[in-house]
Motif scaffolding. Structure first.
Motif, PDB file in Angstrom:
ATOM      1  N   GLN A 532       0.814  -1.218   0.000  1.00  0.00           N
ATOM      2  CA  GLN A 532       0.000   0.000   0.000  1.00  0.00           C
ATOM      3  C   GLN A 532       0.846   1.266   0.000  1.00  0.00           C
ATOM      4  O   GLN A 532       0.452   2.291  -0.571  1.00  0.00           O
ATOM      5  N   ASN A 533       2.022   1.212   0.605  1.00  0.00           N
ATOM      6  CA  ASN A 533       2.812   2.415   0.803  1.00  0.00           C
ATOM      7  C   ASN A 533       4.227   2.314   0.236  1.00  0.00           C
ATOM      8  O   ASN A 533       5.166   2.892   0.789  1.00  0.00           O
ATOM      9  N   ALA A 534       4.386   1.594  -0.844  1.00  0.00           N
ATOM     10  CA  ALA A 534       5.734   1.442  -1.385  1.00  0.00           C
ATOM     11  C   ALA A 534       5.694   1.172  -2.881  1.00  0.00           C
ATOM     12  O   ALA A 534       4.717   0.650  -3.421  1.00  0.00           O
ATOM     13  N   LEU A 535       6.781   1.542  -3.544  1.00  0.00           N
ATOM     14  CA  LEU A 535       7.012   1.227  -4.942  1.00  0.00           C
ATOM     15  C   LEU A 535       8.308   0.432  -5.057  1.00  0.00           C
ATOM     16  O   LEU A 535       9.263   0.670  -4.317  1.00  0.00           O
ATOM     17  N   THR A 536       8.315  -0.504  -5.969  1.00  0.00           N
ATOM     18  CA  THR A 536       9.552  -1.169  -6.350  1.00  0.00           C
ATOM     19  C   THR A 536       9.951  -0.613  -7.709  1.00  0.00           C
ATOM     20  O   THR A 536       9.190  -0.689  -8.665  1.00  0.00           O
ATOM     21  N   VAL A 537      11.136  -0.026  -7.763  1.00  0.00           N
ATOM     22  CA  VAL A 537      11.573   0.714  -8.942  1.00  0.00           C
ATOM     23  C   VAL A 537      12.823   0.054  -9.517  1.00  0.00           C
ATOM     24  O   VAL A 537      13.708  -0.379  -8.770  1.00  0.00           O
ATOM     25  N   SER A 538      12.887  -0.044 -10.814  1.00  0.00           N
ATOM     26  CA  SER A 538      14.070  -0.588 -11.474  1.00  0.00           C
ATOM     27  C   SER A 538      15.113   0.506 -11.635  1.00  0.00           C
ATOM     28  O   SER A 538      14.805   1.609 -12.102  1.00  0.00           O
ATOM     29  N   GLY A 539      16.343   0.196 -11.265  1.00  0.00           N
ATOM     30  CA  GLY A 539      17.422   1.154 -11.440  1.00  0.00           C
ATOM     31  C   GLY A 539      17.729   1.374 -12.913  1.00  0.00           C
ATOM     32  O   GLY A 539      17.287   0.618 -13.785  1.00  0.00           O
ATOM     33  N   PRO A 540      18.485   2.406 -13.248  1.00  0.00           N
ATOM     34  CA  PRO A 540      18.863   2.649 -14.651  1.00  0.00           C
ATOM     35  C   PRO A 540      19.529   1.424 -15.253  1.00  0.00           C
ATOM     36  O   PRO A 540      20.259   0.693 -14.573  1.00  0.00           O
TER      37      PRO A 540
END
Length: 775
Positions: A532-540
């Motif tokens: 609910q309170n987080a994103l998983t983001v791919s690095g460059p």
């Protein structure tokens, strides 16, 4: 009407200003005459050189016009603080009022102007969110400046709007090139030596943690108006500023020469930044553009035409990986009047080749303007002039209105008008809160004659910071930023607005001066909601697209409103465990070659994913990879598809040739640290020759297993059963359990051996077979 005494006072100041300018001009001409009168071809639209005397070179004229060697206190005495302010009546005032009536949600909003202790000519955003800025010779008495002994420098804090002086002593870094290094320190190359346009060999470092300057090693050449680019491995590339040989600052601080790069060399900041394949893209201002390879002695790609225009004092912005917008600048006659261009061109390297195409024209013709990448990846144009004037300023034809370009729609929107003219020697950089700091202007002969010198800053809030009713928008928040971002590795961002986020992107810290920004670039990042309170983001994907260093991390919601950005460091991963096989222990993680035995085009790569479809393999050539040299501690997964599913994993060492079926078929290369692995693959079983034919054989065997990755099979051939090293030949590698060998030279008995290898270099016991080959 002025009183007689007032008239006399004004006349005295004007005469003093003209006298001082005449002294500067005479000194520059004298130096030019002493230096010789070699013929130099003038750029066809560089009007600032129109005042060049017969005995002056273009460089001498440039330095004289820049007031090189004149103390800032003297220049300030010539200035009129009212010159440059937007008039309260007339067309400019009416245009500003009309835009203001639309509301900040449509056109943005300018904050009140703030006085500064210096003229912000050169600016660099620091990892703590503050802004480093400097101009020219400091506040010492005039007779102390024969050796250019100081530079006025200040650090501005946007949170408090306070300035702190951090002057350079011992040299003048006016007109230097600069960029932020991987650790956030600002590297400065060159500067001003004297009024004769000579640069300096000195390099300087500003440490943002200690708020102090250190002098670095000297360059081989004196440079004035060079450009500096951050590279994929933490080095810095230095080009132009006078010499025709580029240089490179290594990660240990030493500086080396690149004799293979002889262009550009002019004393005008070239448009340079790291490109998708790790080379430096040189996209202007000249029409002939190219990529510059900085490994070994350096090399230059053949030039290509961009758009037929020399865009002197235009601007550029790398708004996405492989995409650069070049806008404005130059000069052309329109109804007999010299005006800059409003046109724009996109330089695209994503196919591996350099291609160009026209984009939408700006609403205003601009020269001496600045393009600034915004928090959402759009581009803001500020300042400049709509008529060419003398090339540096046109006080009767300034452009006050900002305008914004959105790449997805290829549209420009005219925004609110600034209160101050920002032309020659002005600057603009993006702040972590999504606003844009603008400042400076002046510091030239014609500027001084007009009284134009802007010792102030003005901050612009783009429309995305406002709600539909004109109030401040509710912004997404970042509650737990990543401690750092590693190339090609996912990271987590805590935000209570996770479900509303539509875009995540990185903007590298700006390093702006003279219409160019040597630091900024935008990197869009893929992401998914994770709780609910987080994103998983791919690095460059790789460090050519995102050179290591500090970036602003923006989250943008569905309404286009950005968060306040945490400033995070993008780093390269460390190499992995030591390899069992001999390999390079230093240099790039891998060296890709187009030739089969480490020959042909050579492309260094670091950790990350390198895709032909993004232009990442352009130097070695799309689908031309034939051999590879992998350093100790790294693995490379080579793949025949963009999705990286049809692959082979190679460990450290020279791969000569590539596994069977991969030569000239690689579309993707994924470089990763080597995982620690002490387990060897199992031995291949049942090796057999299933078909004999003249000069060759087809081998098959049973598969090996490994604890970490599908093994690679090395196939050897020998004329002797003992397989002594002098007689055994590696004839190829395979990722499958079948191998076709066609390299035999005469009939007879041949012994074959297959060994399974894992990426760490662990080897299985061999399996062998003998075959009788007949013609």
């Amino acid at each position: 009407m002025l009183s007689p005494s007032r008239n006399a006072s004004v006349g005295h100041r004007r005469r003093a200003r003209r006298s001082a300018l005449a002294v500067v001009a005479a000194a520059a001409v004298s130096v030019g005459a002493a230096a010789g009168s070699a013929a130099v071809q003038r750029p066809d639209d560089t009007l600032l050189e129109s005042a060049q005397t017969p005995s002056e070179s273009p460089g001498h004229a440039h330095a004289r016009i820049d007031l090189a060697g004149v103390p800032m206190k003297t220049v300030e005495r010539w200035a009129n603080p009212r010159v440059g302010l937007r008039p309260k009546t007339g067309t400019a005032a009416a245009t500003a009022a009309a835009a203001l009536a639309l509301g900040p949600q449509a056109v943005g909003q300018w904050a009140p102007m703030e006085a500064a202790p210096i003229v912000p000519v050169l600016t660099a955003v620091l990892p703590n969110g503050k802004v480093l800025m400097w101009d020219s010779i400091g506040d010492l008495p005039t007779n102390r400046y024969t050796d250019q002994t100081s530079t006025r420098v200040a650090v501005w804090d946007p949170a408090t709007t306070q300035f702190t002086r951090v002057d350079v002593t011992g040299s003048n870094i006016f007109c230097a090139g600069f960029v932020q290094l991987a650790d956030g320190r600002v590297f400065v190359a060159g500067g001003t030596k004297d009024a004769a346009f000579d640069g300096i060999r000195l390099t300087h470092i500003f440490d943002w943690k200690t708020m102090s300057w250190q002098q670095g090693p000297d360059m081989a050449y004196e440079r004035w108006y060079p450009s500096v680019s951050a590279l994929m491995d933490g080095q810095a590339f230095i080009v132009a500023g006078g010499p025709d040989i580029a240089e490179i600052r290594h990660t240990d601080g030493s500086i080396g020469q690149l004799p293979g790069i002889s262009s550009p060399s002019s004393r005008y900041y070239p448009f340079t930044q790291s490109s998708a394949d790790g080379r430096v893209l040189y996209s202007g201002a000249e029409n002939q553009i190219r990529r510059l390879a900085w490994s070994l002695d350096g090399a230059m790609e053949p030039g290509a035409g961009r758009d037929g225009i020399t865009r002197t004092y235009g601007s550029y912005a790398s708004y996405a990986p492989g995409l650069t917008l070049v806008a404005g600048g130059g000069s052309t006659l329109v109804d007999g009047v010299a005006k800059p261009y409003a046109s724009t061109t996109i330089v695209d390297t994503r196919s591996g080749a350099i291609t160009t195409r026209s984009a939408a024209a700006m609403a205003n013709r601009r020269r001496q303007h600045q393009l600034t990448i915004l928090a959402d990846g759009s581009v803001l144009a500020t300042g400049g002039m709509s008529e060419t004037g003398n090339g540096l300023i046109s006080m009767d034809h300034p452009v006050y209105a900002a305008e914004r370009w959105v790449p997805a729609t290829n549209t420009w929107t005219t925004l609110a008008s600034a209160a101050v003219i920002r032309e020659y020697h002005s600057t603009a950089v993006l702040l972590p809160d999504g606003r844009v700091l603008t400042g400076g202007g002046g510091l030239c002969e014609s500027c001084a004659a007009a009284g134009y010198l802007r010792k102030d800053v003005e901050v612009f809030s783009p429309p995305y910071l406002f709600a539909a009713d004109g109030s401040l928008a509710t912004r997404p928040t970042v509650t737990s930023p990543p401690a750092g971002i590693t190339i090609n590795i996912e990271f987590s961002v805590g935000t209570p607005d996770a479900a509303q986020i539509a875009k995540v992107g990185l903007v590298r810290l700006g390093a702006a001066t003279h219409s160019v920004d040597q630091g900024q670039r935008y990197i869009p990042l893929s992401f998914r909601q994770s709780g609910q309170n987080a994103l998983t983001v791919s690095g460059p994907l790789n460090s050519a697209e995102a050179p290591p260093g500090y970036y602003m991390l923006f989250l943008v919601n569905g309404q286009g409103v950005p968060s306040v950005a945490p400033i995070v460091q993008v780093v390269l991963p460390d190499h992995g465990a030591s390899a069992a096989s001999p390999a390079r222990s230093s240099g790039p993680a891998a060296l890709l070659y187009s030739g089969r035995r480490l020959t042909g085009a050579r492309q260094p790569v670091e950790a990350g994913t390198w895709r032909a479809t993004r232009g990442s393999l352009a130097l070695v050539g799309d689908q031309q990879l034939s051999s590879i040299d992998i350093a100790d501690g790294w693995t490379v997964r080579i793949c025949r598809d963009d999705a990286a599913t049809d692959c082979a994993v190679l460990g450290p060492g020279s791969q000569l040739p590539l596994p069977q079926g991969f030569d000239n078929r690689v579309r993707t290369a994924v470089v990763r640290p080597l995982a620690a692995d002490g387990v060897s693959p199992t031995t291949p079983t049942g090796l057999s020759v299933t078909r004999s034919f003249a000069g060759g054989a087809v081998l098959r065997w049973g598969a090996s297993t490994d604890d970490q990755a599908a093994p690679l099979y090395a196939v050897y051939r020998s004329m002797q059963r003992s397989f002594v090293p002098s007689s055994a030949t590696l004839i190829g590698t395979s990722v499958t359990t079948t191998f076709r060998e066609t390299g035999s030279t005469r009939p007879g008995l041949y012994y074959y051996r297959v060994v399974a290898l894992d990426p760490a270099g662990n080897r299985s016991a061999p399996t062998s077979v003998v075959a009788s080959l007949r013609r």
